[in-house]
Motif scaffolding. Structure first.
Motif, PDB file in Angstrom:
ATOM      1  N   MET A  65     -12.943  -5.289   4.433  1.00  8.87           N
ATOM      2  CA  MET A  65     -13.337  -4.804   5.776  1.00  8.87           C
ATOM      3  C   MET A  65     -13.282  -3.165   5.622  1.00  8.87           C
ATOM      4  SD  MET A  65     -11.358  -4.570   9.636  1.00  8.87           S
ATOM      5  CE  MET A  65      -9.945  -4.080   8.950  1.00  8.87           C
ATOM      6  N   LEU A  66     -12.225  -2.781   4.926  1.00 16.23           N
ATOM      7  CA  LEU A  66     -12.293  -1.266   4.528  1.00 16.23           C
ATOM      8  C   LEU A  66     -13.165  -0.791   3.485  1.00 16.23           C
ATOM      9  CD1 LEU A  66      -8.157  -0.702   4.660  1.00 16.23           C
ATOM     10  CD2 LEU A  66      -9.895   0.402   6.098  1.00 16.23           C
ATOM     11  N   PHE A  67     -13.691  -1.508   2.531  1.00 15.12           N
ATOM     12  CA  PHE A  67     -14.677  -1.514   1.805  1.00 15.12           C
ATOM     13  C   PHE A  67     -16.220  -1.269   2.459  1.00 15.12           C
ATOM     14  CE2 PHE A  67     -18.276  -2.805  -0.994  1.00 15.12           C
ATOM     15  CZ  PHE A  67     -18.248  -1.807  -1.858  1.00 15.12           C
ATOM     16  N   LEU A  68     -16.271  -2.091   3.379  1.00 18.05           N
ATOM     17  CA  LEU A  68     -17.510  -1.885   4.338  1.00 18.05           C
ATOM     18  C   LEU A  68     -17.314  -0.638   5.217  1.00 18.05           C
ATOM     19  CD1 LEU A  68     -18.034  -5.771   5.525  1.00 18.05           C
ATOM     20  CD2 LEU A  68     -19.206  -4.170   3.882  1.00 18.05           C
ATOM     21  N   ILE A  69     -16.253  -0.376   5.770  1.00 23.67           N
ATOM     22  CA  ILE A  69     -15.951   0.774   6.651  1.00 23.67           C
ATOM     23  C   ILE A  69     -16.534   2.222   5.856  1.00 23.67           C
ATOM     24  CG2 ILE A  69     -14.300   2.366   7.828  1.00 23.67           C
ATOM     25  CD1 ILE A  69     -13.091  -0.411   8.762  1.00 23.67           C
ATOM     26  N   GLY A  70     -15.810   2.211   4.523  1.00 21.81           N
ATOM     27  CA  GLY A  70     -16.195   3.077   3.786  1.00 21.81           C
ATOM     28  C   GLY A  70     -17.645   3.344   3.284  1.00 21.81           C
ATOM     29  N   LEU A  71     -18.524   2.233   3.294  1.00 20.46           N
ATOM     30  CA  LEU A  71     -19.870   2.357   3.060  1.00 20.46           C
ATOM     31  C   LEU A  71     -20.359   3.054   4.115  1.00 20.46           C
ATOM     32  CD1 LEU A  71     -20.675  -1.233   1.837  1.00 20.46           C
ATOM     33  CD2 LEU A  71     -20.867   1.055   0.325  1.00 20.46           C
ATOM     34  N   GLU A  72     -19.881   3.070   5.343  1.00 21.46           N
ATOM     35  CA  GLU A  72     -20.485   3.643   6.463  1.00 21.46           C
ATOM     36  C   GLU A  72     -20.113   5.042   6.715  1.00 21.46           C
ATOM     37  OE1 GLU A  72     -22.606   2.195   8.574  1.00 21.46           O
ATOM     38  OE2 GLU A  72     -22.341   0.285   7.695  1.00 21.46           O
ATOM     39  N   LEU A  73     -19.173   5.583   5.706  1.00 20.30           N
ATOM     40  CA  LEU A  73     -18.868   7.045   5.811  1.00 20.30           C
ATOM     41  C   LEU A  73     -19.177   7.935   4.556  1.00 20.30           C
ATOM     42  CD1 LEU A  73     -15.225   6.875   6.944  1.00 20.30           C
ATOM     43  CD2 LEU A  73     -17.058   7.838   8.231  1.00 20.30           C
ATOM     44  N   GLU A  74     -20.008   8.920   4.817  1.00 19.66           N
ATOM     45  CA  GLU A  74     -20.437   9.755   3.750  1.00 19.66           C
ATOM     46  C   GLU A  74     -19.120  10.543   3.110  1.00 19.66           C
ATOM     47  OE1 GLU A  74     -23.772  12.218   4.673  1.00 19.66           O
ATOM     48  OE2 GLU A  74     -25.047  10.398   5.019  1.00 19.66           O
ATOM     49  N   MET A 252      -2.801  -2.774 -10.258  1.00 16.48           N
ATOM     50  CA  MET A 252      -1.987  -2.662 -11.303  1.00 16.48           C
ATOM     51  C   MET A 252      -1.276  -1.252 -11.464  1.00 16.48           C
ATOM     52  SD  MET A 252      -4.319  -4.582 -14.216  1.00 16.48           S
ATOM     53  CE  MET A 252      -6.021  -3.624 -13.804  1.00 16.48           C
ATOM     54  N   VAL A 253      -1.897  -0.326 -10.975  1.00 15.56           N
ATOM     55  CA  VAL A 253      -1.318   0.925 -11.002  1.00 15.56           C
ATOM     56  C   VAL A 253      -0.302   1.256  -9.783  1.00 15.56           C
ATOM     57  CG1 VAL A 253      -3.281   1.889 -12.281  1.00 15.56           C
ATOM     58  CG2 VAL A 253      -3.242   2.106  -9.837  1.00 15.56           C
ATOM     59  N   GLY A 254      -0.058   0.281  -8.823  1.00  8.19           N
ATOM     60  CA  GLY A 254       0.789   0.538  -7.790  1.00  8.19           C
ATOM     61  C   GLY A 254       0.117   0.844  -6.380  1.00  8.19           C
ATOM     62  N   LEU A 255      -1.011   0.914  -6.258  1.00  8.27           N
ATOM     63  CA  LEU A 255      -1.597   1.510  -5.240  1.00  8.27           C
ATOM     64  C   LEU A 255      -2.191   0.405  -4.523  1.00  8.27           C
ATOM     65  CD1 LEU A 255      -4.005   4.408  -6.589  1.00  8.27           C
ATOM     66  CD2 LEU A 255      -1.807   4.533  -5.303  1.00  8.27           C
ATOM     67  N   SER A 256      -2.476   0.872  -2.972  1.00 10.46           N
ATOM     68  CA  SER A 256      -3.052   0.009  -1.991  1.00 10.46           C
ATOM     69  C   SER A 256      -4.352  -0.577  -2.597  1.00 10.46           C
ATOM     70  CB  SER A 256      -3.054   0.456  -0.745  1.00 10.46           C
ATOM     71  OG  SER A 256      -3.802  -0.261   0.335  1.00 10.46           O
ATOM     72  N   PRO A 257      -4.667  -1.883  -2.633  1.00 11.74           N
ATOM     73  CA  PRO A 257      -5.827  -2.486  -2.885  1.00 11.74           C
ATOM     74  C   PRO A 257      -7.236  -1.857  -1.677  1.00 11.74           C
ATOM     75  CG  PRO A 257      -4.817  -4.133  -2.152  1.00 11.74           C
ATOM     76  CD  PRO A 257      -3.829  -2.924  -2.480  1.00 11.74           C
ATOM     77  N   ALA A 258      -6.573  -2.045  -0.387  1.00 12.55           N
ATOM     78  CA  ALA A 258      -7.389  -1.521   0.790  1.00 12.55           C
ATOM     79  C   ALA A 258      -7.988  -0.151   0.729  1.00 12.55           C
ATOM     80  CB  ALA A 258      -6.650  -1.731   2.107  1.00 12.55           C
ATOM     81  N   LEU A 259      -6.835   0.619   0.337  1.00 11.00           N
ATOM     82  CA  LEU A 259      -7.182   2.216   0.015  1.00 11.00           C
ATOM     83  C   LEU A 259      -8.089   2.458  -0.928  1.00 11.00           C
ATOM     84  CD1 LEU A 259      -6.790   4.967   0.983  1.00 11.00           C
ATOM     85  CD2 LEU A 259      -4.688   5.169  -0.661  1.00 11.00           C
ATOM     86  N   GLY A 260      -8.008   1.813  -2.073  1.00 13.20           N
ATOM     87  CA  GLY A 260      -8.937   1.984  -3.351  1.00 13.20           C
ATOM     88  C   GLY A 260     -10.339   1.315  -2.709  1.00 13.20           C
ATOM     89  N   THR A 261     -10.447   0.239  -2.349  1.00  9.08           N
ATOM     90  CA  THR A 261     -11.802  -0.108  -1.950  1.00  9.08           C
ATOM     91  C   THR A 261     -12.412   0.688  -1.062  1.00  9.08           C
ATOM     92  OG1 THR A 261     -11.007  -1.777  -0.394  1.00  9.08           O
ATOM     93  CG2 THR A 261     -11.311  -2.400  -2.530  1.00  9.08           C
ATOM     94  N   LEU A 263     -12.217   3.937  -0.799  1.00  8.85           N
ATOM     95  CA  LEU A 263     -12.461   4.959  -1.475  1.00  8.85           C
ATOM     96  C   LEU A 263     -13.760   4.621  -2.192  1.00  8.85           C
ATOM     97  CD1 LEU A 263     -12.110   7.923  -2.560  1.00  8.85           C
ATOM     98  CD2 LEU A 263     -10.807   6.974  -4.426  1.00  8.85           C
ATOM     99  N   ALA A 264     -14.053   3.380  -2.856  1.00  5.88           N
ATOM    100  CA  ALA A 264     -15.298   2.963  -3.544  1.00  5.88           C
ATOM    101  C   ALA A 264     -16.396   2.967  -2.574  1.00  5.88           C
ATOM    102  CB  ALA A 264     -15.032   1.604  -4.037  1.00  5.88           C
ATOM    103  N   GLY A 265     -16.053   2.435  -1.335  1.00  6.98           N
ATOM    104  CA  GLY A 265     -17.104   2.335  -0.414  1.00  6.98           C
ATOM    105  C   GLY A 265     -17.788   3.656  -0.122  1.00  6.98           C
ATOM    106  N   VAL A 266     -16.631   4.545   0.179  1.00  6.65           N
ATOM    107  CA  VAL A 266     -17.102   6.126   0.527  1.00  6.65           C
ATOM    108  C   VAL A 266     -17.956   6.554  -0.498  1.00  6.65           C
ATOM    109  CG1 VAL A 266     -16.392   8.349   0.780  1.00  6.65           C
ATOM    110  CG2 VAL A 266     -15.261   6.509   2.060  1.00  6.65           C
ATOM    111  N   VAL A 267     -17.508   6.452  -1.913  1.00  5.94           N
ATOM    112  CA  VAL A 267     -18.316   7.051  -3.021  1.00  5.94           C
ATOM    113  C   VAL A 267     -19.719   6.180  -3.048  1.00  5.94           C
ATOM    114  CG1 VAL A 267     -18.561   6.772  -5.530  1.00  5.94           C
ATOM    115  CG2 VAL A 267     -16.515   7.209  -4.350  1.00  5.94           C
ATOM    116  N   LEU A 268     -20.140   4.984  -2.594  1.00  3.07           N
ATOM    117  CA  LEU A 268     -21.166   4.428  -2.472  1.00  3.07           C
ATOM    118  C   LEU A 268     -21.992   4.421  -1.347  1.00  3.07           C
ATOM    119  CD1 LEU A 268     -20.081   1.096  -4.354  1.00  3.07           C
ATOM    120  CD2 LEU A 268     -21.295   2.724  -5.244  1.00  3.07           C
ATOM    121  N   ALA A 269     -21.509   5.386  -0.422  1.00  3.66           N
ATOM    122  CA  ALA A 269     -22.229   5.296   1.000  1.00  3.66           C
ATOM    123  C   ALA A 269     -23.507   5.777   1.031  1.00  3.66           C
ATOM    124  CB  ALA A 269     -21.320   6.133   1.878  1.00  3.66           C
ATOM    125  N   ASN A 270     -23.908   6.692  -0.248  1.00  2.00           N
ATOM    126  CA  ASN A 270     -25.400   7.190  -0.303  1.00  2.00           C
ATOM    127  C   ASN A 270     -26.224   6.516  -1.056  1.00  2.00           C
ATOM    128  OD1 ASN A 270     -24.698   9.727   1.658  1.00  2.00           O
ATOM    129  ND2 ASN A 270     -23.457  10.632  -0.017  1.00  2.00           N
TER     130      ASN A 270
END
Length: 624
Positions: A65-74, A252-261, A263-270
């Motif tokens: 869900m957070l990945f899809l939200i990231g896709l909607e945000l530039e 693996m690096v101790g971060l939230s997977p939701a936060l990481g995905t 961020l990836a969604g924001v990068v791919l938003a454009n």
């Protein structure tokens, strides 16, 4: 295999039955999932030891869900949210944690337990809140955007909270917990545990940078390569691979997977394949989120609840009231008003799914006693269960405060024109522009001050006030007007206005905007002369363009459009005589029978007209 199929069938049956029922009752899908989980677990007892593992699997729906939200945000939009993220989100976490901590201290717990519970309960449910906002189309409101900012900040805050909680454990208890963790083969070890702190920081930053660079430079050529195969399932596999790989890297690096995905969604938003990613992942997100809500409902410990019902329910209500009070004040401080302020307050008043993870972690670190942890888990689950009811309360408040909160001092109408336009939104603006451009004067009424101010900025005159109020209509010159145009968004208000105007003036020509066919019937009975369905004419134009692009000439398509238009207008008048208020068309056999008969007449009329137009065209071509 048989056990897996049985469990899968059980959950799917529960979804198919409970969710449509809840949606039809106006309770939302989330409450339907939660009720289904209660039926599967506490009531029928089908939720066994696999429920915890299933819950971890279902939490992946939040990640998607957070990945899809990231896709909607530039990225620029995310940067513009920085004040809300750090200001509103940070204050919400800190202030709520302090208030809850003080409350727990007042009950009699020691400082370590109170601080732990305050931090855990300061978080809200990303899954339930965002799903409900999406269903109710509230995400783009001011309240919805502020809720999203707070939830995103809470997801970011989970990482430092996990690092902070072990500091609250007593030294001996912490050492015992660490020894047990090392001896437990089921505890996953991250790749950075053996590194010094500066190394941990570098690896963490490197993972974030790698995610951003991969989104910019790796995913696009990889997607182009896979897309050339022209296999939909491979595209879906690639989309899942992107999400799963990033989530694994973050873990693996101790971060939230939701936060990481996210961020990836924001990068791919454009990117040009953003919509393809959305369509591939959305079904998995929906099913996994539904499964997550079911596991929450199935995890409610009713034995513990029934053993201390008043204490547990009291603590849950007290928690939601305390969080709601903090949220209300913060919303006011950040200039949220009216319905947006209530949405912000009621939408975030629960505890969240990260509370399950943090509570279990705090118990394993010997910070929370076992009985306290069990009670805390139950309070978290109950608060999440009550959240859909809080959204229903918001809908009730919003509906009843609309007139009170948005009323402003009405203008004094100093001119009376022969044309009154009630409501000047997107529909009414076009009507007003064309009529005034043709040289006629209008009196424009609208209850929204911002709309009238915008109208005046462009040199047009309008008056603030509720067009359904008799005294305002009288001041606008209803007794002398020739035409009343009703363009209100509220369908009940528009029908009420038409009925009142018709009672006052039998000779007044009333033109009304309708939402749909049933609204047409309501306005017809109220006394409107001309009724315009807001999407009808645009739909006819679209259909005409379709016909022109499948072989018909412009003239042929235009003639068929005119035939359809006149036939449909007469059909609506016929059906209006058979329509019964409050009775669905399926329960009105006379209406259904007449509708079928009119459809057959329409097909015959179109075929007849098409044949006649074709013959005329061939005769003209032969004459030439």
């Amino acid at each position: 295999m048989e056990s897996f199929l049985f469990q899968a069938s059980l959950y799917l049956i529960a979804m198919v039955i409970a969710v449509p029922v809840a949606s039809r009752l106006g309770l939302g899908s989330v409450l339907g999932y939660l009720v289904a989980g209660i039926v599967i677990g506490p009531i029928l007892g089908f939720a066994g030891s696999e429920m915890e593992d299933l819950q971890h699997f279902a939490e992946f729906g939040v990640v998607m869900m957070l990945f899809l939200i990231g896709l909607e945000l530039e990225p620029r939009a995310l940067w513009n949210m920085r004040d809300k993220l750090l200001g509103l989100g940070g204050l919400q976490i800190v202030v709520t944690a302090v208030v809850v901590t003080l409350g727990v201290l007042a009950i009699g717990f020691d400082t370590r337990v109170a601080i732990t519970m305050g931090v855990i309960l300061s978080l809200s449910s990303t899954a339930i809140v965002l799903q409900t906002l999406s269903e109710k189309h509230l995400m783009q409101t001011a309240g919805g955007r502020n809720i999203f900012s707070v939830l995103l900040m809470q997801d970011i805050a989970v990482i430092p909270i996990l690092a902070f909680l072990p500091l609250l454990a007593l030294p001996g208890a912490r050492a015992l917990a660490e020894a047990e963790a090392k001896g437990d083969a089921h505890i996953a070890m991250t790749i950075i545990e053996s590194l010094p702190r500066w190394g941990v920081t570098l690896v963490t930053l490197g993972a974030v940078v790698a995610t951003v660079l991969a989104g910019h430079y790796l995913v696009r050529p990889l997607y182009a390569y896979v897309h050339r195969a022209r296999l939909r399932e491979i595209n879906t596999a690639l989309a899942l691979m992107i999400v799963v790989s990033i989530a694994s890297l973050m873990l693996m690096v101790g971060l939230s997977p939701a936060l990481g995905t996210f961020l990836a969604g924001v990068v791919l938003a454009n990117s040009e394949f953003r919509h393809e990613l959305e369509s591939d992942i959305a079904p998995f997100k929906g099913l996994l989120l539904g499964l997550f809500f079911i596991t929450v409902g199935a995890g409610i410990d009713f034995d513990l609840l029934f053993s201390r019902p008043f204490a547990i329910l009291g603590l849950t209500i007290a928690l939601m009231a305390a969080k709601g009070g903090v949220l209300y004040l913060l919303g006011w401080a950040f200039k949220l008003r009216g319905r947006d302020q209530w949405l912000f307050t009621l939408g975030l008043a629960q505890a969240g799914e990260f509370g399950f993870v943090l509570t279990s972690f705090a118990a394993s670190q010997r910070i929370l006693p076992g009985t306290v942890a069990q009670s805390l888990l139950l309070v978290i689950a109950l608060s999440m269960f009550l959240t859909p009811l809080f959204f229903i309360l918001h809908d009730y408040i919003a509906k009843h405060m609309r007139e009170d909160s948005e009323d402003v001092a009405e203008d004094e109408i100093d001119e009376q024109q022969p044309i009154i336009i009630a409501g000047v939104g997107r529909f009414g603006q076009v009507v007003n522009r064309m009529v005034t451009s043709a040289g006629f004067e209008t009196t424009v009424l609208d209850h929204d001050l911002k709309v009238i101010q915008l109208l005046r900025r462009f040199g047009m005159k309008g008056y603030v006030g509720d067009p359904t109020r008799p005294e305002l209509l009288a001041a606008a010159g209803l007794d002398k007007a020739r035409v009343l145009v009703v363009c209100l968004d509220d369908r009940k208000a528009s029908a009420r206005l038409v009925a009142y105007a018709r009672r006052q003036r039998e000779d007044l020509h009333i033109i009304a905007r309708a939402r749909d066919r049933e609204h047409v019937f309501e306005l017809f009975r109220a006394g409107a002369d001309d009724i315009i369905r807001e999407y009808f004419d645009s739909s006819l134009r679209a259909a005409r363009y379709v016909l022109e692009n499948v072989g018909l000439t412009e003239y042929e398509a235009s003639e068929l459009q005119k035939t359809f238009y006149h036939h449909d207008r007469q059909a609506v008048r016929d059906l209006a005589e058979l329509w019964k208020p409050g009775v669905s068309v399926e329960q009105n056999p006379a209406y259904v029978a007449r509708a079928k008969e009119l459809n057959r007449d329409l097909e015959a009329a179109l075929l007849t007209r098409f044949s006649k137009v074709r013959k005329e065209r061939k005769a003209q071509e032969a004459a030439e």
